[in-house]
Design a protein around this motif. Structure first.
Motif, short mmCIF file in Angstrom:
data_model
loop_
_atom_site.label_atom_id
_atom_site.label_comp_id
_atom_site.label_asym_id
_atom_site.label_seq_id
_atom_site.Cartn_x
_atom_site.Cartn_y
_atom_site.Cartn_z
N ASP A 137 0.86 -1.19 0.00
CA ASP A 137 0.00 0.00 0.00
C ASP A 137 0.89 1.23 0.00
O ASP A 137 2.13 1.11 -0.06
N VAL A 138 0.30 2.40 0.08
CA VAL A 138 1.09 3.63 0.07
C VAL A 138 2.06 3.65 1.25
O VAL A 138 3.21 4.10 1.12
N GLY A 139 1.62 3.12 2.38
CA GLY A 139 2.49 3.08 3.57
C GLY A 139 3.74 2.25 3.34
O GLY A 139 4.81 2.58 3.89
N SER A 140 3.65 1.20 2.54
CA SER A 140 4.81 0.36 2.24
C SER A 140 5.87 1.17 1.48
O SER A 140 7.06 1.14 1.82
N TRP A 141 5.42 1.89 0.46
CA TRP A 141 6.33 2.73 -0.31
C TRP A 141 6.90 3.84 0.57
O TRP A 141 8.11 4.12 0.52
N ASN A 142 6.06 4.47 1.37
CA ASN A 142 6.53 5.56 2.24
C ASN A 142 7.57 5.08 3.24
O ASN A 142 8.55 5.77 3.51
N SER A 143 7.35 3.89 3.80
CA SER A 143 8.31 3.34 4.76
C SER A 143 9.68 3.18 4.12
O SER A 143 10.71 3.52 4.72
#
Length: 205
Positions: A137-143
């Motif tokens: 999800d977007v959180g995966s990329w942001n992390s």
């Protein structure tokens, strides 16, 4: 006066955690157990968070041992809290062990493990986890982007941003802040100007 029930005990412990008084939260948990009140998953996750705030690996392991012996169900929510807590206690080995033992890994669990891997400067593990995710999800990329930027791997952070751009996920404000930080630190003025243009074009101001 009747003893407070589990919900009230949990709310009181949670209040101490929110106020960053982990010692008081743990002491209240001990008192709760002393009067015979058995915690549920929410109470357990709350007290695990308290041990993470304390940063004491011994306390975290003691709480974890209690969970295993008590028979309280360990779902993805509790597992995620354990992974984060062991990371905060500087034990990536224990965090990764919990991750491996978690049968039903949701995206939040994956993201937390990626975050802790990068926090501990274990780039190889972070990349391996990110590449192995069944669903991002977007959180995966942001992390990943934030993690690489924080440890000075600016080229990798920028490359990930461009990969995200061509994926099905749209960068959000957090993505752009992390990427701009990488551009500034790396001296990538052209890339920084392009991202600024991207922000204006997509109404992300």
């Amino acid at each position: 006066m009747p003893q407070p029930g589990l919900v009230l005990w949990t709310l009181m412990i949670m209040a101490y955690v929110c106020l960053t008084y982990p010692g008081e939260a743990l002491e209240l948990f001990r008192t709760m157990r002393g009067v015979g009140v058995m915690p549920d998953m929410v109470a357990v996750a709350t007290v695990i968070s308290a041990s993470g705030l304390l940063g004491d690996l011994g306390v975290a392991k003691t709480i974890h041992c209690f969970i295993e012996k008590s028979g309280v169900e360990v779902d993805a929510f509790v597992s995620n809290t354990l992974i984060n807590t062991y990371g905060e206690c500087r034990s990536l080995i224990d965090a990764y062990r919990i991750f491996q033992e978690t049968a039903m890994k949701n995206t939040v669990v994956w993201n937390t493990m990626i975050h802790q891997s990068l926090e501990h400067n274990n780039l190889d593990l972070g990349k391996q986890l990110f590449d192995s995710m069944p669903e991002r999800d977007v959180g995966s990329w942001n992390s990943m982007i934030r993690g690489f930027a924080n440890i000075g791997q600016y080229e990798e952070a920028l490359a990930l941003f461009h990969d995200m751009e061509i994926s099905v996920f749209r960068p959000n404000t957090l993505t752009l802040l992390s990427t701009l930080s990488a551009c500034a630190s790396h001296g990538a003025l052209e890339a920084g100007a392009w991202i600024h243009s991207y922000v204006n074009k997509n109404d992300l101001n």
